[in-house]
Write a protein that holds these residues in place. Structure first.
Motif, PDB file in Angstrom:
ATOM      1  N   ARG A  90       0.796  -1.311   0.024  1.00  0.00           N
ATOM      2  CA  ARG A  90       0.086  -0.047  -0.187  1.00  0.00           C
ATOM      3  C   ARG A  90       0.939   1.091  -0.119  1.00  0.00           C
ATOM      4  N   LYS A  91       1.813   1.246   0.868  1.00  0.00           N
ATOM      5  CA  LYS A  91       2.886   2.191   1.046  1.00  0.00           C
ATOM      6  C   LYS A  91       3.702   2.648  -0.464  1.00  0.00           C
ATOM      7  N   LYS A  92       3.998   1.666  -1.175  1.00  0.00           N
ATOM      8  CA  LYS A  92       4.593   1.545  -2.276  1.00  0.00           C
ATOM      9  C   LYS A  92       3.900   2.243  -3.372  1.00  0.00           C
ATOM     10  N   LEU A  93       2.653   1.659  -3.487  1.00  0.00           N
ATOM     11  CA  LEU A  93       1.581   2.287  -4.224  1.00  0.00           C
ATOM     12  C   LEU A  93       1.317   3.608  -4.154  1.00  0.00           C
ATOM     13  N   LYS A  94       1.281   4.082  -3.086  1.00  0.00           N
ATOM     14  CA  LYS A  94       1.042   5.503  -2.528  1.00  0.00           C
ATOM     15  C   LYS A  94       2.143   6.452  -3.293  1.00  0.00           C
ATOM     16  N   ASP A  95       3.410   5.779  -2.909  1.00  0.00           N
ATOM     17  CA  ASP A  95       4.525   6.392  -3.442  1.00  0.00           C
ATOM     18  C   ASP A  95       4.652   6.914  -4.863  1.00  0.00           C
ATOM     19  N   VAL A  96       4.239   5.667  -5.360  1.00  0.00           N
ATOM     20  CA  VAL A  96       4.286   5.733  -6.942  1.00  0.00           C
ATOM     21  C   VAL A  96       3.102   6.688  -7.312  1.00  0.00           C
ATOM     22  N   ASP A 115       2.167   9.188  -5.972  1.00  0.00           N
ATOM     23  CA  ASP A 115       2.348  10.606  -5.663  1.00  0.00           C
ATOM     24  C   ASP A 115       3.268  11.188  -6.845  1.00  0.00           C
ATOM     25  N   VAL A 116       4.109  10.232  -6.990  1.00  0.00           N
ATOM     26  CA  VAL A 116       5.206  10.762  -8.270  1.00  0.00           C
ATOM     27  C   VAL A 116       4.474  11.012  -9.558  1.00  0.00           C
ATOM     28  N   LEU A 117       3.723  10.041  -9.830  1.00  0.00           N
ATOM     29  CA  LEU A 117       2.812  10.106 -11.053  1.00  0.00           C
ATOM     30  C   LEU A 117       2.043  11.344 -11.022  1.00  0.00           C
ATOM     31  N   LYS A 118       1.419  11.797  -9.896  1.00  0.00           N
ATOM     32  CA  LYS A 118       0.673  13.033  -9.841  1.00  0.00           C
ATOM     33  C   LYS A 118       1.559  14.346 -10.012  1.00  0.00           C
ATOM     34  N   GLY A 119       2.513  14.175  -9.724  1.00  0.00           N
ATOM     35  CA  GLY A 119       3.486  15.375  -9.530  1.00  0.00           C
ATOM     36  C   GLY A 119       3.661  16.024  -8.378  1.00  0.00           C
ATOM     37  N   ASN A 120       2.978  15.463  -7.165  1.00  0.00           N
ATOM     38  CA  ASN A 120       2.945  15.822  -5.768  1.00  0.00           C
ATOM     39  C   ASN A 120       4.457  15.814  -5.242  1.00  0.00           C
ATOM     40  N   ARG A 121       5.073  14.865  -5.804  1.00  0.00           N
ATOM     41  CA  ARG A 121       6.465  14.663  -5.250  1.00  0.00           C
ATOM     42  C   ARG A 121       7.549  14.134  -6.248  1.00  0.00           C
ATOM     43  N   MET A 122       8.707  14.387  -6.117  1.00  0.00           N
ATOM     44  CA  MET A 122       9.906  13.832  -7.046  1.00  0.00           C
ATOM     45  C   MET A 122      10.517  12.667  -6.235  1.00  0.00           C
ATOM     46  N   LEU A 123      10.965  11.934  -7.055  1.00  0.00           N
ATOM     47  CA  LEU A 123      11.435  10.746  -6.738  1.00  0.00           C
ATOM     48  C   LEU A 123      13.064  10.852  -6.886  1.00  0.00           C
ATOM     49  N   ILE A 124      13.874  11.213  -5.816  1.00  0.00           N
ATOM     50  CA  ILE A 124      15.166  11.349  -6.122  1.00  0.00           C
ATOM     51  C   ILE A 124      15.955  10.321  -5.301  1.00  0.00           C
ATOM     52  N   GLU A 125      16.723   9.631  -5.922  1.00  0.00           N
ATOM     53  CA  GLU A 125      17.556   8.513  -5.471  1.00  0.00           C
ATOM     54  C   GLU A 125      19.223   9.035  -5.538  1.00  0.00           C
TER      55      GLU A 125
END
Length: 95
Positions: A50-56, A58-68
């Motif tokens: 559930r947390k992984k899907l929420k993170d994905v 959020d990134v797709l919606k543009g609410n958060r950037m995924l930076i590694e």
């Protein structure tokens, strides 16, 4: 560059992050002077689906950037430096 059918490479280096979650891999094929740089995400443990899907989402919606980032200790940096210097020497591009 198209990689289909390629299976032989002359040089390869994989260095893992000190956090054991990320890695970089450099590959040079025998028939080409191109250097391929891959970023690997090995995944975090103990995170619910559930947390992984929420993170994905959020990134797709543009609410958060995924930076590694990849964190290398001094010895790994030396290994990477030596690999890149050898690559440059093999391609005749050392100044």
């Amino acid at each position: 560059m198209h990689l289909q059918g390629r299976s032989v490479f002359s040089k390869e280096l994989q260095v893992e992050c000190d956090c054991y979650t990320h890695a970089i891999r450099l590959v040079k094929f025998d028939d080409d002077d191109t250097l391929f740089l891959n970023f690997w995400y090995l995944g975090r443990r103990n995170i619910s689906l559930r947390k992984k899907l929420k993170d994905v989402f959020d990134v797709l919606k543009g609410n958060r950037m995924l930076i590694e980032e990849i964190v290398l200790n001094k010895e790994d940096v030396k290994v990477l430096r030596d690999y890149l210097n050898e690559y440059l020497a093999d391609t005749g591009d050392v100044k």
